[in-house]
Design a protein around this motif. Structure first.
Motif, mmCIF file in Angstrom:
data_model
loop_
_atom_site.group_PDB
_atom_site.id
_atom_site.type_symbol
_atom_site.label_atom_id
_atom_site.label_comp_id
_atom_site.label_asym_id
_atom_site.label_seq_id
_atom_site.Cartn_x
_atom_site.Cartn_y
_atom_site.Cartn_z
ATOM 1 N N UNK A 108 0.848 -1.185 0.000
ATOM 2 C CA UNK A 108 0.000 0.000 0.000
ATOM 3 C C UNK A 108 0.886 1.239 0.000
ATOM 4 N N UNK A 109 0.388 2.382 -0.489
ATOM 5 C CA UNK A 109 1.220 3.596 -0.536
ATOM 6 C C UNK A 109 1.855 3.949 0.805
ATOM 7 N N UNK A 110 1.072 3.851 1.880
ATOM 8 C CA UNK A 110 1.610 4.237 3.191
ATOM 9 C C UNK A 110 2.699 3.271 3.661
ATOM 10 N N UNK A 111 2.460 1.971 3.481
ATOM 11 C CA UNK A 111 3.462 0.996 3.909
ATOM 12 C C UNK A 111 4.712 1.052 3.034
ATOM 13 N N UNK A 112 4.511 1.298 1.749
ATOM 14 C CA UNK A 112 5.664 1.437 0.856
ATOM 15 C C UNK A 112 6.505 2.648 1.239
ATOM 16 N N UNK A 113 5.830 3.737 1.591
ATOM 17 C CA UNK A 113 6.548 4.945 1.999
ATOM 18 C C UNK A 113 7.290 4.713 3.316
#
Length: 206
Positions: A108-113
């Motif tokens: 997910x975008x947040x976990x990837x970030x």
């Protein structure tokens, strides 16, 4: 002893049809149109139409009785089987969605970030997360604006235009936001930042 004859009133059948068909019925001036026609018991045995009428009357009475009692209509075995298959399909689909969400959760975008920030000095994590949250908020606003246009009958191009309008980040806005974050986290002095113009440049004195 005279055989008792069973009669079917066509007017009764018409009443049942009117009750359950939902069609609009207009009044007639000719009284003869409402006269009842009877079919004898012997005719019932040989008339398929009469038999169908009898069956429909029985079904209509049953439905009316159940409606008046406030109970649900009895489902046939076929309908129950379909309901069971639908329930099983929904449960299987939900399990597959849950498994897919779990498998792709790290991406997910947040976990990837968050994974990206593991390689960044922890001192700067706060400013990075504020930047991420700011952009994410603008994207959510853009999606909401796009959906609003579509819900109101707008075209996809019009909806996309609204999305870009609310989700995009101008250069001036980006510079100003970064200045505020640098001051917030102690990486810059507020008084010093006032010397920069809206484009992040110091004035020139030639």
């Amino acid at each position: 002893m005279m055989e008792q004859k069973t009669t079917i009133s066509l007017l009764s059948v018409l009443s049942v049809v009117i009750l359950f068909s939902g069609n609009t019925v207009f009044a007639q001036n000719d009284v003869s149109e409402f006269e009842s026609t009877t079919i004898s018991g012997d005719e019932i045995k040989t008339s398929s139409v009469a038999k169908q009428m009898l069956e429909k009357i029985k079904q209509s009475k049953k439905i009316l009785k159940e409606l008046q009692a406030g109970t649900q209509l009895t489902k046939t075995p076929e309908q129950l089987a379909i309901d069971e298959q639908r329930k099983l399909s929904q449960e299987l689909l939900q399990k597959q969605l849950d498994r897919m969400n779990k498998d792709y959760e790290p991406y997910t975008p947040r976990n990837t970030f968050a994974t990206f920030l593991t390689g960044v000095n922890a001192t700067h994590h706060g400013i990075y997360w504020d930047q991420f949250n700011y952009v994410e908020k603008k994207i959510h606003l853009g999606r909401a604006a796009k959906q609003m246009v579509l819900d109101n009958g707008g075209t996809y191009q019009e909806a996309l235009k609204e999305y870009v309008k609310f989700a995009s980040l101008t250069r001036v806005e980006m510079i100003q936001f970064n200045e505020e974050l640098n001051v917030k986290y102690g990486f810059a002095d507020a008084k010093t930042q006032q010397n920069f113009d809206i484009y992040g440049k110091l004035p020139r004195y030639d």
